[in-house]
Design a protein around this motif. Structure first.
Motif, PDB file in Angstrom:
ATOM      1  N   THR A   8       0.834  -1.207   0.000  1.00 10.49           N
ATOM      2  CA  THR A   8       0.000   0.000   0.000  1.00 10.49           C
ATOM      3  C   THR A   8       0.866   1.254   0.000  1.00 10.49           C
ATOM      4  N   ASN A   9       1.865   1.278  -0.911  1.00  9.77           N
ATOM      5  CA  ASN A   9       2.736   2.451  -0.964  1.00  9.77           C
ATOM      6  C   ASN A   9       2.112   3.536  -1.833  1.00  9.77           C
ATOM      7  N   THR A  10       2.834   4.647  -1.948  1.00  9.07           N
ATOM      8  CA  THR A  10       2.282   5.818  -2.653  1.00  9.07           C
ATOM      9  C   THR A  10       1.966   5.495  -4.103  1.00  9.07           C
ATOM     10  N   PHE A  13      -1.096   3.337  -4.461  1.00  8.62           N
ATOM     11  CA  PHE A  13      -2.280   4.141  -4.164  1.00  8.62           C
ATOM     12  C   PHE A  13      -2.644   4.981  -5.386  1.00  8.62           C
ATOM     13  N   TYR A  16      -4.069   2.816  -8.136  1.00  8.62           N
ATOM     14  CA  TYR A  16      -5.411   2.327  -7.803  1.00  8.62           C
ATOM     15  C   TYR A  16      -6.439   3.437  -7.999  1.00  8.62           C
ATOM     16  N   ASP A  36      -4.889  -3.772   6.448  1.00  4.25           N
ATOM     17  CA  ASP A  36      -4.237  -2.574   6.987  1.00  4.25           C
ATOM     18  C   ASP A  36      -5.274  -1.483   7.266  1.00  4.25           C
ATOM     19  N   PHE A  38      -5.017   1.412   8.624  1.00  5.78           N
ATOM     20  CA  PHE A  38      -4.511   2.749   8.293  1.00  5.78           C
ATOM     21  C   PHE A  38      -4.740   3.014   6.798  1.00  5.78           C
ATOM     22  N   ALA A  39      -4.326   2.063   5.974  1.00  8.74           N
ATOM     23  CA  ALA A  39      -4.471   2.208   4.523  1.00  8.74           C
ATOM     24  C   ALA A  39      -5.946   2.207   4.123  1.00  8.74           C
ATOM     25  N   ALA A  42      -7.388   5.558   4.920  1.00  9.16           N
ATOM     26  CA  ALA A  42      -6.814   6.571   4.023  1.00  9.16           C
ATOM     27  C   ALA A  42      -7.484   6.498   2.653  1.00  9.16           C
ATOM     28  N   LEU A  43      -7.686   5.272   2.185  1.00  9.55           N
ATOM     29  CA  LEU A  43      -8.342   5.102   0.879  1.00  9.55           C
ATOM     30  C   LEU A  43      -9.769   5.642   0.927  1.00  9.55           C
TER      31      LEU A  43
END
Lengths: 377, 185
Positions: A8-10, A13, A16, A36, A38-39, A42-43
């Motif tokens: 789930t890196n920048t 993201f 996606y 995750d 957190f991810a 964030a999404l």
């Protein structure tokens, strides 16, 4: 079940969110998101706020927090270059505005000259009719000194020769005045002339035939026998005698009423998603399965995990039901625990669909307040 | 270089560049989380900067073992505090930051279905999946067993992507409850 992991890196993201992934990649990424929190949150953030420029925003943030000297130096150079650019632009602008001012002054002088000359009939006609039509000096001289007018002057017992010569010299001086006019001024003059012409058209009363409507447009309530009245502009629009077709349009978010017009007859249809419904009287928003069944659904779903530190939690949740029956904009009114509030949101999102509120025959957005009691089973 | 190594170097040297490097790996997550709670692009950008500055002051005060988990808690609490300031209501904390960094690190258990579990061995999980509601069962199977993405499942089920996500989330929650009951028995 094993599948390739997608971090789930920048970069992932970005891919996606921009739909650059294959379906397999999307599944792998979504599984990582599931693992995750957190991810995942964030999404949700990126998906809930529209119009985000992911790369630009992150670049701006990174530039603001970077502690590296190299970047600072670059920033200083960039700042210096920006200041220089602004100063240069300012100087150029000032020069241009000076030119405009001098052009305006020249124009005013010429206009003044014209005004003084209008006292003399012979020359006056020529000047008023076509003050600056021709661009070349020779043609301007012709305007100023018209042969027919000269003859009239001579015959017409009008102006003595002295005055004729004065006028000639005046005409010449006009020519001289006109001579140094810059191309920029000529353009300004031409534009001014255009404006005058346009304004005169606009001011003319609209007594001509009504504007014909072509192509598709949205009808409002005031369609009467093929003639539409636009409330805002108060102009009369009418269908042409030839074919005027209007399309039924349904957007993802809202439903619109469209009127289908065939040649020679008018057919009205109301469309909601894939169904044709008759307009009903005013009604509050409610679940399609009915409120009683919905409350039963909530009771079944509102279960606390076994390891939760309380046996019972009440959530007071407010949300919006859109015209299309979607549930959005959830608000935690009693500051319930975030975890339980998010559970409540998921349950409502997954649950039965809602019927939008009907007001004045139209479906509208409305807010709903629910109290959900979570318990352990 | 791993997060742990960078964290060690940061603790030893106090060099802010190491914190910057760590933070830059998760800036997009911090930004996204801020967007979720604050619902405003510009405000979220400013908040990310504020959080970074807060980290610079706080990192030395906490015994952080897992930077990402700790950052998650710090960010969430900061956003909720911002919301509280705006609404002037009671505080809503995820948890004490000190507690949470250890909690997240030690107790953060993956959901059974999110672990790389063999289909053949985890009978309890399969039993619980079968007990799910039909729609949830289908979505869970399509996502985890047939490796379909939300979009594909939405097309198959003729539902919106958002609804499929919720369905999978709720399905997982029900699975967890079912697994806990089985463990208790």
């Amino acid at each position: 079940m094993t599948n390739k992991k997608l971090h789930t890196n920048t970069e992932n993201f970005r891919r996606y969110l921009k739909n650059e992934m294959t379906r397999k990649e999307r599944n792998a990424f979504e599984k990582e998101i599931q693992r995750d929190p957190f991810a995942r949150e964030a999404l949700e953030g990126f998906e809930s706020v529209g119009g985000i420029n992911f790369e630009n925003d992150l670049q701006q943030i990174n530039e603001r927090i970077s502690p590296k000297q190299k970047r600072s130096k670059t920033t200083y150079w960039a700042a210096a270059a920006s200041i220089l650019l602004i100063i240069t632009a300012g100087v150029i602008w000032m020069q241009l505005s000076d030119q405009f001012k001098s052009a305006e002054v020249a124009e005013n002088k010429i206009i003044e000259k014209n005004e003084t000359l209008t006292e003399k009939d012979e020359v006056q006609d020529n000047l008023i009719e076509e003050p600056f039509v021709d661009k070349t000096n020779e043609e301007q001289a012709k305007i100023a000194v018209n042969e027919n007018q000269q003859n009239r002057i001579k015959e017409g017992k009008g102006l003595p020769e002295k005055e004729i010569s004065d006028e000639k010299s005046t005409a010449k001086s006009i020519q001289e005045e006109i001579k140094p006019v810059s191309p920029m001024l000529e353009e300004t003059i031409a534009q001014t002339e255009k404006k005058l012409n346009v304004e005169s058209v606009i001011e003319a009363p609209q007594k001509s035939s009504p504007i014909q409507v072509r192509g598709a447009s949205r009808a409002d309530k005031n369609w009467v026998d093929g003639v539409a009245f636009n409330n805002q502009q108060k102009k009369e629009l009418s269908t042409s005698d030839s074919n005027v077709a209007k399309e039924l349009r349904v957007t993802n978010e809202t439903m619109r009423e469209e009127t289908m017009i065939d040649t020679g007859r008018q057919v009205g249809r109301k469309v909601t998603t894939n169904l044709v419904q008759k307009i009903k009287k005013d009604k509050k928003a409610q679940p399609l399965i009915g409120m009683e069944a919905y409350e039963k659904y909530l009771d079944e779903e509102a279960i606390l995990p076994g390891d939760y530190n309380k046996n019972k939690v009440r959530v007071k949740i407010k949300f919006t039901i859109t015209e299309a029956g979607h549930t959005i904009n959830f608000k935690n009114l009693n500051n319930a625990n975030t975890f339980v509030f998010e559970l409540a949101t998921e349950i409502i999102n997954e649950g039965p669909k809602w019927q939008a509120e009907i007001s004045n025959g139209k479906m509208i957005n409305s807010e709903k307040l629910l109290r959900i009691t979570f318990q352990k089973k | 270089m791993s997060d742990k190594k960078l964290l060690d170097l940061l603790k030893k040297t106090g060099n802010p560049e190491f914190l910057g490097e760590l933070f830059s790996r998760y800036t997009h997550l911090v930004f996204g989380l801020c967007l979720k709670y604050l619902k405003n692009e510009e405000k979220s950008k400013d908040t990310v900067i504020d959080i970074y500055e807060k980290l610079q002051n706080e990192i030395g005060k906490h015994d952080v073992d897992n930077f990402k988990s700790w950052l998650y808690v710090v960010t969430k609490n900061y956003c909720l505090m911002e919301l509280r300031k705006a609404k002037k209501n009671g505080t809503l904390y995820v948890g004490n930051e000190f507690e949470m960094d250890h909690f997240m690190e030690n107790k953060a258990e993956l959901h059974p279905i999110d672990k790389e579990v063999s289909v053949n061995t985890d009978k309890a999980l399969l039993d619980c999946i079968e007990k799910l509601k039909e729609q949830q069962k289908r979505s869970i199977k399509l996502f985890y067993f047939e490796n379909k993405c939300y979009r594909e499942i939405a097309e198959i089920e003729k539902e919106e992507e958002k609804k499929i996500k919720s369905r999978i989330q709720n399905g997982k929650r029900n699975l967890k409850i079912c697994m806990e009951k089985k463990n208790d028995q």
